[in-house]
Write a protein that holds these residues in place. Sequence first.
Motif, PDB file in Angstrom:
ATOM      1  N   LYS A  97       2.816  -3.050  11.297  1.00 25.17           N
ATOM      2  CA  LYS A  97       2.085  -2.332  10.259  1.00 25.17           C
ATOM      3  C   LYS A  97       2.522  -2.860   8.897  1.00 25.17           C
ATOM      4  O   LYS A  97       3.674  -3.281   8.721  1.00 25.17           O
ATOM      5  N   TYR A  98       1.613  -2.803   7.944  1.00 29.47           N
ATOM      6  CA  TYR A  98       1.934  -3.188   6.570  1.00 29.47           C
ATOM      7  C   TYR A  98       3.203  -2.477   6.110  1.00 29.47           C
ATOM      8  O   TYR A  98       4.089  -3.096   5.520  1.00 29.47           O
ATOM      9  N   SER A  99       3.310  -1.186   6.402  1.00 31.06           N
ATOM     10  CA  SER A  99       4.449  -0.383   5.944  1.00 31.06           C
ATOM     11  C   SER A  99       5.772  -0.792   6.597  1.00 31.06           C
ATOM     12  O   SER A  99       6.831  -0.447   6.086  1.00 31.06           O
ATOM     13  N   GLN A 114      10.534 -13.340  -3.985  1.00 34.19           N
ATOM     14  CA  GLN A 114      10.902 -13.232  -2.572  1.00 34.19           C
ATOM     15  C   GLN A 114      11.472 -11.869  -2.187  1.00 34.19           C
ATOM     16  O   GLN A 114      12.073 -11.731  -1.124  1.00 34.19           O
ATOM     17  N   THR A 115      11.238 -10.856  -3.020  1.00 29.14           N
ATOM     18  CA  THR A 115      11.699  -9.515  -2.685  1.00 29.14           C
ATOM     19  C   THR A 115      10.595  -8.746  -1.976  1.00 29.14           C
ATOM     20  O   THR A 115       9.400  -9.055  -2.101  1.00 29.14           O
ATOM     21  N   LEU A 116      10.994  -7.692  -1.266  1.00 30.03           N
ATOM     22  CA  LEU A 116      10.021  -6.838  -0.590  1.00 30.03           C
ATOM     23  C   LEU A 116       9.131  -6.126  -1.605  1.00 30.03           C
ATOM     24  O   LEU A 116       7.931  -5.975  -1.377  1.00 30.03           O
ATOM     25  N   ASP A 117       9.688  -5.702  -2.738  1.00 32.88           N
ATOM     26  CA  ASP A 117       8.870  -5.044  -3.770  1.00 32.88           C
ATOM     27  C   ASP A 117       7.761  -5.974  -4.253  1.00 32.88           C
ATOM     28  O   ASP A 117       6.608  -5.557  -4.386  1.00 32.88           O
ATOM     29  N   HIS A 123       0.749  -8.315  -1.900  1.00 33.65           N
ATOM     30  CA  HIS A 123      -0.042  -8.258  -0.679  1.00 33.65           C
ATOM     31  C   HIS A 123      -0.933  -7.021  -0.614  1.00 33.65           C
ATOM     32  O   HIS A 123      -2.014  -7.076  -0.035  1.00 33.65           O
ATOM     33  N   TRP A 124      -0.503  -5.933  -1.217  1.00 30.32           N
ATOM     34  CA  TRP A 124      -1.388  -4.770  -1.268  1.00 30.32           C
ATOM     35  C   TRP A 124      -2.651  -5.129  -2.045  1.00 30.32           C
ATOM     36  O   TRP A 124      -3.764  -4.838  -1.601  1.00 30.32           O
ATOM     37  N   ASP A 125      -2.483  -5.779  -3.189  1.00 32.35           N
ATOM     38  CA  ASP A 125      -3.651  -6.188  -3.985  1.00 32.35           C
ATOM     39  C   ASP A 125      -4.556  -7.102  -3.169  1.00 32.35           C
ATOM     40  O   ASP A 125      -5.774  -6.928  -3.143  1.00 32.35           O
ATOM     41  N   MET A 142      -2.323  -0.414   8.335  1.00 29.07           N
ATOM     42  CA  MET A 142      -3.100  -1.576   8.786  1.00 29.07           C
ATOM     43  C   MET A 142      -2.152  -2.572   9.438  1.00 29.07           C
ATOM     44  O   MET A 142      -1.035  -2.813   8.977  1.00 29.07           O
ATOM     45  N   VAL A 143      -2.613  -3.121  10.559  1.00 27.98           N
ATOM     46  CA  VAL A 143      -1.779  -4.021  11.347  1.00 27.98           C
ATOM     47  C   VAL A 143      -1.938  -5.446  10.824  1.00 27.98           C
ATOM     48  O   VAL A 143      -3.047  -5.926  10.592  1.00 27.98           O
TER      49      VAL A 143
END
Length: 158
Positions: A97-99, A114-117, A123-125, A142-143
Motif C-alpha cells: 500500500k502507498y501508506s 531521498q527521504t520518506l517525507d 509521489h502523492w502528487d 492504493m496498491v
Amino acid sequence: MEKRTQNYLNEYLATLTDSERKGYTSFSADYFCADEINANLCADLISKGIKTATCSMKYWYDSGEEVMPQTGHLLVVTDWHGEPTSIVEITAVSECKYSDVTAEFAYAEGEGDQTLDWWRAAHWDFFARECNEIKIEANEDMVLVLEHFQVVHGAAVG
C-alpha cells in the motif's frame, strides 16, 4: 524496441557468455516518469547507480495496460528522447500500500533528498494526477508495485 535501443541491448548481450545470455528472456526499453525533465533526471540517477528502485500503481497492471514486471527482466533505460543511457536488471518485485512504503524504499528510489517525507509528497502528487486522469480516487490504501533493480550496463558498472 527501437533500432538504437535494440543495438544498445545487443552490444551488452554480446559481452556475456552463452549461458549468461540464455538466462535473459525478457527485454524492453523505456524512460522513467511522465515528463522530459524527470525522465532525463531519472535516467541520470540510474546510470550513476543512485536510483535503484521505482514504483507504479498496481492499477496499470490489473487493467492490462502494462505488463507486470518480473525479476530477471532487462530494461534499456532511455532519456525522454529514446537515447539509451543504461541497462538495468530487475532484482525484486513486490506490492504494498502507498501508506506502507518504507524509508528504505524511498531512499532506493534516489530522487529528491531521498527521504520518506519527500517521497510521499512527490509521489502523492504524481499518483493523484494519474488517478484523476483515469477517474479513480487516490487514497493511502492504493496498491503499488515496487521494483528494485541494478545497473548491468552503463556508467555505474565497473
